[in-house]
Design an enzyme around this catalytic site. Structure first.
Site, PDB file in Angstrom:
ATOM      1  N   GLU A   7       0.628  -1.195  -0.044  1.00 36.90           N
ATOM      2  CA  GLU A   7       0.024   0.226  -0.011  1.00 36.90           C
ATOM      3  C   GLU A   7       0.905   1.195   0.174  1.00 36.90           C
ATOM      4  OE1 GLU A   7      -0.454  -2.572   1.913  1.00 36.90           O
ATOM      5  OE2 GLU A   7      -2.351  -3.352   1.051  1.00 36.90           O
ATOM      6  N   HIS A  60     -14.855  -0.044   1.680  1.00 33.09           N
ATOM      7  CA  HIS A  60     -15.023  -1.068   2.734  1.00 33.09           C
ATOM      8  C   HIS A  60     -14.582  -0.178   4.247  1.00 33.09           C
ATOM      9  CE1 HIS A  60     -14.956  -3.843  -0.031  1.00 33.09           C
ATOM     10  NE2 HIS A  60     -15.280  -4.971   0.590  1.00 33.09           N
TER      11      HIS A  60
END
Ligand SMILES: Cc1ncc(C[n+]2csc(CCOP(=O)(O)OP(=O)(O)O)c2C)c(N)n1
Ligand SMILES: [Mg+2]
Lengths: 301, 333
Positions: free
Chosen positions: B76, B127
């Site tokens: 990430e 999410h």
């Protein structure tokens, strides 16, 4: 106090000719003089600021000098030229080195030297893209620059740009996980328009890289991540030049990114700073400054 | 809004709104489809993901434009920094993964590379909050609003339904600057008709005018606030419902105007009550118009947990019933 706000790039007089750029094929003695002048400028800035990273700056200055004065296609008159080669100083703490070479090549006004690390200055402690034309992305947090360079290379490739992307990483910086995420990404996305140069001076803040957390055989590591690997003695302009030219060639003949493991000397140019972890991020006092200037000036003669 | 691009909107977005039995649609599906529509119009749009393209719906873009989609793998920080690099050469990167990882694992690249360099990167993770449900606390970002809204230059946006998601994504593509667009996993009620939806950036959106108390909600909880408002009206309590679509910069004027009118403010969010919507509302009002505030959300000292979204909303006290009870206790108590 007024906040720092982004300022427009230095306005160059219309008659200004950038001293050097990629079209100038400079001989070693000229490169050596420029690098020495940059060391003097960087040291002056650090001395005036009473803070900064001389060892780290000197370590990569021969590489920056060669790239900016004899290799990268760039033009201070057109800092936003879309097909210019990109450069990311991933080891952002060597900012004085970058500022010195950007002064030498016409991006930054030399009059700004005394402002390094001062309030309202464009010359922040670590390069800030919003204040300096010629710096595309801010660095300073280690481990992030290689990913940025990969992103640039991907974007330029989408545009069929001939531009190449170059970045200089610290060796200690290669302890950051993000660096290896980017190493994998670069190979996976086959960004052959990217060359990373590792400033392998074998020192970081707390001492030797091998004592802090060993980096071992970096050439082997990059090779096993599917990069082209060149390893050089980066105290020689001949070796820097031939490695960078070889990297250009590999960019055309292979689909891999290329790394140059550049064996360097931290603090290079000032005898008492060379290979001393203690000079990583310490400003010289007056007598140290004078001694260092005398040594560097002797090299200019 | 001046969007040049119209994603083909599913019929459900154009139907009349019935708050009691609404049609549902998944904002992340709208996100994925809008990206594809934008991709056709603007060749500079690129998309990055970190091995969650099927969940975040960026897989749709990947299929349509394989050479403009970059899967960075489970990395990430690399995802965030690579997007930054793409932005420096004129691309408009949209990146997605789960909100936990975009805001958490990649926070420092978001701050130091993307925002400090003021790069045109759109971080649009899905999410977020507790409604992702069953995966539990390790995946539930209940701090992401708090840790993104403090970052200079970053615009933080929390769409409440698919209609707003489409408008926000289109606006983001044509508006320069780093943005964090907080999306969610579930299908949620469509509370804005596409036909007459007017997108107003940087404004608290008055979803329902009222005088007795102000409910400020954000994201999927706006629906719960509207449902509660219906029930409260039946009891003679007339609440104002504000939709905090933009958390940063925050609409100080809009907040003060409503607080002055009602004198009581209740915040609702699928996020910690610390630092998020509740935080920004308290900061704003205590400085500009001191007003009593109560905050519904994940209370201090709690993580999320596994469960069905509906059960989690109940457990953490942010569903319509919890809002109704909180308002009744406050107004009548
Ligand atoms: C993420 C991050 N952690 C820590 C630091 C503090 N820091 C600045 S320089 C440095 C050592 C860097 O060593 P190396 O990469 O080998 O660079 P060089 O020897 O060329 O100075 C550290 C730890 C930082 N700038 N960024
Ligand atoms: Mg080192």
């Amino acid at each position: 106090m007024a906040p720092i706000i982004p300022t427009p790039p230095v306005k160059l007089p219309a008659t200004f000719q950038p001293s050097y750029n990629g079209t100038a094929n400079l001989p070693n003695d000229v490169l050596h003089k420029i690098a020495t002048q940059c060391r003097l400028d960087a040291l002056e800035m650090i001395y005036t600021a009473e803070s900064g990273h001389p060892g780290s700056s000197f370590s990569c200055l021969d590489i920056l000098t060669y790239l900016y004065c004899s290799h990268l296609r760039h033009d201070a008159h057109q800092p936003t030229w879309s097909d210019r080669d990109r450069f990311v100083l991933s080891k952002g703490h060597a900012a004085p080195a970058l500022y010195a070479i950007l002064m030498e090549t016409g991006y930054i006004d030399k009059a700004l030297k005394p402002t390094l690390r001062q309030v309202h200055s464009k010359l922040q402690g670590h390069p800030a893209s919003q204040y300096i034309s010629g710096v595309d992305v801010s660095t300073g947090s280690l481990g992030q620059g290689l990913s940025c360079a990969v992103g640039m290379a991907l974007g330029l490739r989408l545009d069929d740009s001939p531009a190449r992307v170059w970045t200089v990483l610290g060796d200690g910086e290669c302890q950051e996980g993000n660096t290896w995420e980017a190493v994998m990404s670069a190979a996976h996305h086959k960004v052959n328009n990217l060359t990373a140069i590792v400033d392998r001076n074998r020192l970081q803040i707390d001492g030797s890289t091998e004592a802090v957390k060993g980096l071992g055989n970096m050439a082997k590591k990059f090779d096993s991540f599917d990069w082209n690997v060149l390893e050089i003695d980066a105290t020689s302009f001949d070796e820097i030049r031939s490695a960078c030219q070889k990297a250009d060639e590999l960019a055309k003949t292979t689909d891999r990114p290329t790394v140059i493991i550049a064996n360097t000397v931290k603090g290079r140019g000032v005898s008492f700073m060379e290979n001393q972890a203690g000079w990583h991020g310490k400003a010289p006092n007056t007598s140290e400054y004078e001694a260092a200037v005398a040594e560097l000036q002797a090299l200019l003669k | 809004m001046g969007a040049t691009v119209q994603a083909s909107s599913p019929a459900v977005l154009n139907e009349p709104i019935n708050i009691e039995s609404p049609k549902k649609h998944a904002p992340r599906v709208m996100f994925g489809e809008t990206l594809v529509a934008l991709g056709h119009e603007n060749p500079n749009i690129v998309v990055l993901d970190a091995d969650l393209a099927c969940s975040t719906q960026t897989a749709k873009f990947a299929k349509a434009f394989p050479n403009r989609f970059f899967n960075q793998g489970i990395a990430e920080q690399d995802l965030m920094n690579t997007a930054a690099g793409l932005a420096t050469v004129g691309k408009i990167p949209f990146l997605s993964t789960f909100a936990m990882f975009a805001s958490g694992k990649a926070w420092e690249p978001l701050r130091n590379t993307v925002c400090y360099s003021n790069l045109n990167v759109k971080i649009a993770p899905t999410h977020s909050g507790i409604s992702l449900g069953e995966d539990g606390a390790s995946h539930q970002s209940i701090e992401d609003i708090a840790i993104t809204r403090v970052i200079p230059y970053l615009t933080v946006i929390v769409p409440s339904d698919s209609t707003e998601t489409q408008a926000v994504i289109e606006w983001a593509a044509e508006t320069y600057g780093p943005m964090y667009i907080r999306l969610i996993r579930p299908d949620v009620p469509v509370i804005h008709r596409k036909d007459d939806y007017v997108f107003e950036p940087y404004k608290l959106r008055v979803e329902r005018a009222g005088t007795d108390l102000t409910i400020v909600a954000t994201g999927e909880t706006v629906y719960f606030a509207l449902l509660a408002a219906n029930r409260l009206a039946e009891q003679g309590i007339n609440v104002e419902v504000l939709n905090a679509l933009f958390i940063a910069p925050f609409d100080v004027e809009g907040m003060v105007a409503s607080a002055k009118k009602t004198g009581k403010v209740l915040t609702v969010e699928s996020h910690s009550v610390i630092g998020g919507l509740g935080g920004v509302v308290c900061e704003t009002l205590s400085e500009h118009c001191p007003t009593p505030v109560k905050r519904l959300g994940v209370q201090a000292g709690r993580f999320g947990q596994s469960g069905k979204a509906v059960d989690l909303f109940r457990e953490y006290g942010i569903d319509a019933q919890a809002i109704e009870e909180a308002v009744v206790a406050w107004v009548k108590g």
